[in-house]
Design an enzyme around this catalytic site. Structure first.
Site, PDB file in Angstrom:
ATOM      1  N   LYS A  45       0.831  -1.213   0.000  1.00  0.00           N
ATOM      2  CA  LYS A  45       0.000   0.000   0.000  1.00  0.00           C
ATOM      3  C   LYS A  45       0.856   1.249   0.000  1.00  0.00           C
ATOM      4  O   LYS A  45       0.534   2.240  -0.672  1.00  0.00           O
ATOM      5  CB  LYS A  45      -0.943  -0.008   1.202  1.00  0.00           C
ATOM      6  CG  LYS A  45      -1.974  -1.099   1.097  1.00  0.00           C
ATOM      7  CD  LYS A  45      -3.006  -1.036   2.174  1.00  0.00           C
ATOM      8  CE  LYS A  45      -3.810  -2.329   2.239  1.00  0.00           C
ATOM      9  NZ  LYS A  45      -4.425  -2.745   0.977  1.00  0.00           N
ATOM     10  N   LYS A  89     -17.634   1.298  -6.191  1.00  0.00           N
ATOM     11  CA  LYS A  89     -18.392   1.684  -7.403  1.00  0.00           C
ATOM     12  C   LYS A  89     -19.193   2.965  -7.212  1.00  0.00           C
ATOM     13  O   LYS A  89     -19.638   3.589  -8.173  1.00  0.00           O
ATOM     14  CB  LYS A  89     -19.393   0.589  -7.741  1.00  0.00           C
ATOM     15  CG  LYS A  89     -18.779  -0.575  -8.429  1.00  0.00           C
ATOM     16  CD  LYS A  89     -19.867  -1.575  -8.800  1.00  0.00           C
ATOM     17  CE  LYS A  89     -19.211  -2.811  -9.364  1.00  0.00           C
ATOM     18  NZ  LYS A  89     -19.918  -4.028  -9.078  1.00  0.00           N
ATOM     19  N   GLY A 132     -18.081   5.692  -5.828  1.00  0.00           N
ATOM     20  CA  GLY A 132     -17.226   6.875  -5.812  1.00  0.00           C
ATOM     21  C   GLY A 132     -16.673   7.194  -4.443  1.00  0.00           C
ATOM     22  O   GLY A 132     -16.285   6.298  -3.684  1.00  0.00           O
ATOM     23  N   ASP A 144      -5.362   2.814  -3.187  1.00  0.00           N
ATOM     24  CA  ASP A 144      -4.049   3.477  -3.142  1.00  0.00           C
ATOM     25  C   ASP A 144      -3.966   4.561  -4.226  1.00  0.00           C
ATOM     26  O   ASP A 144      -3.424   5.645  -4.007  1.00  0.00           O
ATOM     27  CB  ASP A 144      -2.930   2.443  -3.345  1.00  0.00           C
ATOM     28  CG  ASP A 144      -2.969   1.351  -2.291  1.00  0.00           C
ATOM     29  OD1 ASP A 144      -3.372   1.645  -1.154  1.00  0.00           O
ATOM     30  OD2 ASP A 144      -2.608   0.207  -2.618  1.00  0.00           O
TER      31      ASP A 144
HETATM   32  O1  RIB Z   1      -3.738  -2.082  -1.724  1.00  0.00           O
HETATM   33  C1  RIB Z   1      -3.221  -3.091  -2.527  1.00  0.00           C
HETATM   34  C2  RIB Z   1      -1.971  -3.657  -1.903  1.00  0.00           C
HETATM   35  O2  RIB Z   1      -2.297  -4.275  -0.685  1.00  0.00           O
HETATM   36  C3  RIB Z   1      -1.290  -4.731  -2.711  1.00  0.00           C
HETATM   37  O3  RIB Z   1      -0.378  -4.215  -3.638  1.00  0.00           O
HETATM   38  C4  RIB Z   1      -0.673  -5.615  -1.651  1.00  0.00           C
HETATM   39  O4  RIB Z   1       0.719  -5.612  -1.650  1.00  0.00           O
HETATM   40  C5  RIB Z   1      -1.236  -5.125  -0.321  1.00  0.00           C
HETATM   41  O5  RIB Z   1      -0.345  -4.355   0.374  1.00  0.00           O
END
Ligand code: RIB
Length: 294
Positions: free
Chosen positions: A39, A217, A219, A246
């Site tokens: 993340k 979905k 938003g 992320d």
């Molecule tokens: O948010 C997605 C991420 O969560 C992935 O890339 C994985 O590594 C976990 O950390």
């Protein structure tokens, strides 16, 4: 203004499956792909792709050096990513035919960060800079306290949510990024409540903070004091939802830092994460600024 992401770097092992394996079930996958994730690293990549000056801090083993190489190719400064004599964090990810995922984490280097490493890293940042945190590393509370002492602004994405979150000095947070479950848990609800109820409860619980509630979905919603705003996703095919949150976090912070208002930043973050879910992978699926900013 500089942004420091103090967070996780993971090797993602992604299994493409028909459906997420049920307890006791053994299933086969159509493919297995090793890719870049974590993340923290994903959010750093999103911020850099969105055009911010980003610094990543964390810890990996030699098996994870491809992660720092990739981050650098996006423009992330990785001088504060330490390499130790152990394994890099790893995520075992199942992605089903609807693009939904299920993730198992091995902490690796993310839990090998030492308390003594925090101060010297934060000394490179100053008043008004931003630190972005999630919940995949150790010493998050210490990082928050040390960051506030230096008058940095703290963005927290308390994900994955666990009991450690309640022990953090949450009143130091300037900006929360939560999904419905995380937001509900933060205000003591045992299951996800209606978005508006959760948002209002978060705003009351953290009166000084900006709250960004991501709704998949549906938003995203924003709340601070009496201010409310919302953003809609762009309708694109869903291929892989990994890293969508992320991407949203990185693009929202970048859009605000570039002077955008809250509604504009929500629209940008929704567009960026909609594009990310239409592609496979986590870090590599995050779009570039030219695909997102008008
Ligand atoms: O948010 C997605 C991420 O969560 C992935 O890339 C994985 O590594 C976990 O950390």
């Amino acid at each position: 203004m500089k942004v420091l992401v103090f967070g996780s770097l993971n090797i993602d092992m992604v299994f493409s499956v028909d459906h997420i394996a049920a307890p006791g079930e053994t299933i086969s996958s159509a493919s297995l792909v090793k890719s870049a994730g974590g993340k923290g690293a994903n959010q750093a990549a999103a911020l850099a792709k969105a055009g911010m000056a980003v610094y990543m801090a964390g810890k990996i083993g030699k098996d994870g050096l491809f992660l720092t190489e990739l981050l650098r190719s996006y423009g992330v400064n990785t001088d504060h990513v330490k390499v130790y004599d152990g394994a890099t964090g790893q995520a075992i990810i199942q992605v089903d035919r609807e693009g939904q995922n299920s993730i198992v984490l091995f902490s690796g280097g993310n839990h090998a960060i030492e308390q003594g490493e925090i101060g010297p890293i934060l000394d490179n940042f100053e008043r008004g800079d931003i630190v972005v945190l999630q919940n995949e590393i150790v010493h998050t509370g210490k990082i928050m306290e040390a960051a506030k002492k230096r008058e940095l602004r703290i963005c927290l994405n308390p994900s994955p949510y666990d009991e450690k979150i309640e022990g953090l000095p949450l009143d130091l947070v300037d900006m929360f990024f939560v999904n419905e479950l995380e937001g509900s848990a933060l205000v003591g609800m045992t299951e996800a409540g209606p978005p508006e109820t959760v948002l209002n409860a978060l705003v009351s619980r953290f009166p000084g903070a900006e709250i960004i509630l991501t709704l998949g979905k549906r938003g995203g919603r924003y709340g601070r004091a009496a201010v409310r705003a919302g953003g809609e996703i762009v309708d694109l095919p869903v291929v892989d939802t990994t890293g969508a949150g992320d991407t949203f976090t990185g693009y929202f912070i970048a859009a605000r830092a570039r002077g955008g208002n809250v509604s504009g930043a929500l629209a940008i973050a929704c567009r960026a994460s909609s594009i990310a879910v239409s592609r496979k992978g986590a870090m590599e699926s995050i779009p570039l600024a030219m695909e997102v900013f008008p």
